[in-house]
Design an enzyme around this catalytic site. Structure first.
Site, PDB file in Angstrom:
ATOM      1  N   ASP A   1       7.652  -8.932  25.456  1.00 30.18           N
ATOM      2  CA  ASP A   1       7.391  -8.548  24.061  1.00 30.18           C
ATOM      3  C   ASP A   1       5.884  -8.564  23.769  1.00 30.18           C
ATOM      4  OD1 ASP A   1       8.197  -7.973  21.433  1.00 30.18           O
ATOM      5  OD2 ASP A   1       8.285 -10.092  20.865  1.00 30.18           O
TER       6      ASP A   1
ATOM      7  N   ASP B   1       1.686  -3.237  23.438  1.00 31.82           N
ATOM      8  CA  ASP B   1       1.376  -3.183  22.017  1.00 31.82           C
ATOM      9  C   ASP B   1      -0.077  -2.754  21.826  1.00 31.82           C
ATOM     10  OD1 ASP B   1       0.907  -3.487  19.366  1.00 31.82           O
ATOM     11  OD2 ASP B   1       1.555  -5.578  19.232  1.00 31.82           O
TER      12      ASP B   1
ATOM     13  N   GLU C   1       4.118   0.814  20.330  1.00 34.25           N
ATOM     14  CA  GLU C   1       4.135   0.551  18.879  1.00 34.25           C
ATOM     15  C   GLU C   1       3.098   1.404  18.174  1.00 34.25           C
ATOM     16  OE1 GLU C   1       4.455  -3.540  17.568  1.00 34.25           O
ATOM     17  OE2 GLU C   1       3.135  -3.149  15.861  1.00 34.25           O
TER      18      GLU C   1
ATOM     19  N   HIS D   1      10.759  -4.446  14.266  1.00 33.33           N
ATOM     20  CA  HIS D   1      10.244  -5.803  14.541  1.00 33.33           C
ATOM     21  C   HIS D   1      10.385  -6.631  13.267  1.00 33.33           C
ATOM     22  CE1 HIS D   1       7.992  -5.572  18.499  1.00 33.33           C
ATOM     23  NE2 HIS D   1       8.560  -4.386  18.377  1.00 33.33           N
TER      24      HIS D   1
ATOM     25  N   ASN E   1      14.317  -6.806  16.563  1.00 34.93           N
ATOM     26  CA  ASN E   1      13.726  -8.039  17.104  1.00 34.93           C
ATOM     27  C   ASN E   1      13.916  -9.208  16.133  1.00 34.93           C
ATOM     28  OD1 ASN E   1      12.767  -6.284  19.022  1.00 34.93           O
ATOM     29  ND2 ASN E   1      10.619  -6.879  18.815  1.00 34.93           N
TER      30      ASN E   1
ATOM     31  N   GLY F   1      12.960 -13.369  16.079  1.00 39.91           N
ATOM     32  CA  GLY F   1      12.342 -14.501  16.763  1.00 39.91           C
ATOM     33  C   GLY F   1      12.368 -15.759  15.928  1.00 39.91           C
TER      34      GLY F   1
HETATM   35  P1  13P Z   1      10.479 -12.386  13.548  1.00 36.38           P
HETATM   36  O1  13P Z   1       9.890 -13.615  14.147  1.00 36.38           O
HETATM   37  O2  13P Z   1       9.998 -12.098  12.180  1.00 36.38           O
HETATM   38  O3  13P Z   1      11.976 -12.392  13.625  1.00 36.38           O
HETATM   39  O4  13P Z   1       9.969 -11.148  14.439  1.00 36.38           O
HETATM   40  C1  13P Z   1      10.213 -11.170  15.819  1.00 36.38           C
HETATM   41  C2  13P Z   1       9.611  -9.991  16.478  1.00 36.38           C
HETATM   42  O5  13P Z   1       9.468  -8.932  15.901  1.00 36.38           O
HETATM   43  C3  13P Z   1       9.214 -10.154  17.886  1.00 36.38           C
HETATM   44  O6  13P Z   1       8.564  -9.029  18.386  1.00 36.38           O
END
Ligand code: 13P
Length: 284
Positions: free
Chosen positions: A81, A103, A133, A207, A229, A231
């Protein structure tokens, strides 16, 4: 089955769903993520930053994800990522990651094109997919902060220009989400998404999935987003549980007594997200 991003997104597109791409911050999280895929019978993308891959070992992530993926009937992708350093991308490809993101979103478009071409030239012949991106997404990603003054939405003309020169397997857009946990994080630009999706048949990526309302996520899926995505939401669920567990831990307890509940928490979060991304419990 272990699959590259192109194959996983094609599988999703055929079924009219989006796939969740979940950030692993340590190896410990990975089996729980794959259990979520097993229990839902839905495809999954495990993603790591270069920082996490450096910490755990690129080859270690590949060995674990591949071993668990081979036991599942759904596609599983291991994706790097937000990489900006070609050496790290090469390391991931050579180790066996099945997908990488370059990226170049903060670079001038000509440089983003040039560097994405370099990455594709290395990854594609090795059957590794590439995500690029366009537009700048705000918030914090692996310690790097983009403040609101730097944010810019993806411009449809830029997408046309970019795709004239580069073949990528997925394209991340800046359409109003933010990386990280923000209360008022999403002011999603659905019209912009629709314009880009109608002009270009490329798989599109959202994202900053944390904190976006389920109905907004599903609106994005029905308008062409196929990879989402997430995270921070997992990180919070894992760390909150770990704090609770370790606060009451006896020093001689087996660690697994405290780690199992953390992993169980993220499995539940992932399963709930996957159901939304697969348009189950549809709200649109
Ligand atoms: P969040 O942490 O806001 O869920 O975003 C994760 C992300 O886009 C990783 O590339």
């Amino acid at each position: 089955m272990y699959a590259n991003l192109k194959e996983t997104l094609a599988y999703a597109k055929e079924r009219g769903i989006a796939v969740g791409a979940f950030n692993a911050h340590c190896l410990e999280m990975v089996p729980a993520m794959l259990h979520a895929a097993k229990e839902t019978n839905l495809p999954i993308i495990i993603q790591t930053t270069a920082g996490t891959a450096d910490y755990v070992g690129y080859d270690v992530f590949v060995a674990v994800v591949k071993t668990l993926a081979e036991q599942l009937p759904v596609p599983v992708t291991l994706h790097l990522d937000h990489a900006t350093d070609f050496a790290k991308i090469k390391q991931a490809v050579d180790a066996g990651y099945s997908s990488v993101m370059f990226d170049g979103s903060t670079l001038p478009i000509a440089e983003n094109i040039e560097k994405t071409l370099e990455v594709s030239a290395y990854a594609h012949p090795r059957n590794v997919s590439v995500e690029a991106e366009l537009g700048i997404i705000g918030g914090a990603e692996d310690g790097v902060m983009i403040d609101s003054t730097q944010v810019s939405f993806t411009q449809p003309e830029e997408v046309s220009q970019f795709l004239q020169h580069v073949t990528v397997d997925a394209l991340a857009l800046s359409i109003g989400t933010t990386h990280g946990q923000y209360k008022s994080k999403a002011n999603l630009q659905f019209d912009l998404l629709e314009t880009i999706a109608n002009n270009h048949a490329r798989p599109l990526v959202l994202h900053g999935g944390t904190g976006v309302k389920d109905e907004d996520i599903q609106k994005c899926v029905t308008r062409g987003i196929v990879k989402i995505n997430v995270g921070t939401e997992l990180l919070i669920a894992w760390t909150r549980t770990a704090k609770h567990q370790f606060a009451k831990a006896d020093l001689t307890d087996s660690l697994r007594n405290h780690l199992i509940p953390c992993n169980e928490q993220i499995k539940q979060v992932i399963k709930a997200k996957m159901a939304v991304f697969a348009l189950e419990k549809a709200s649109v």
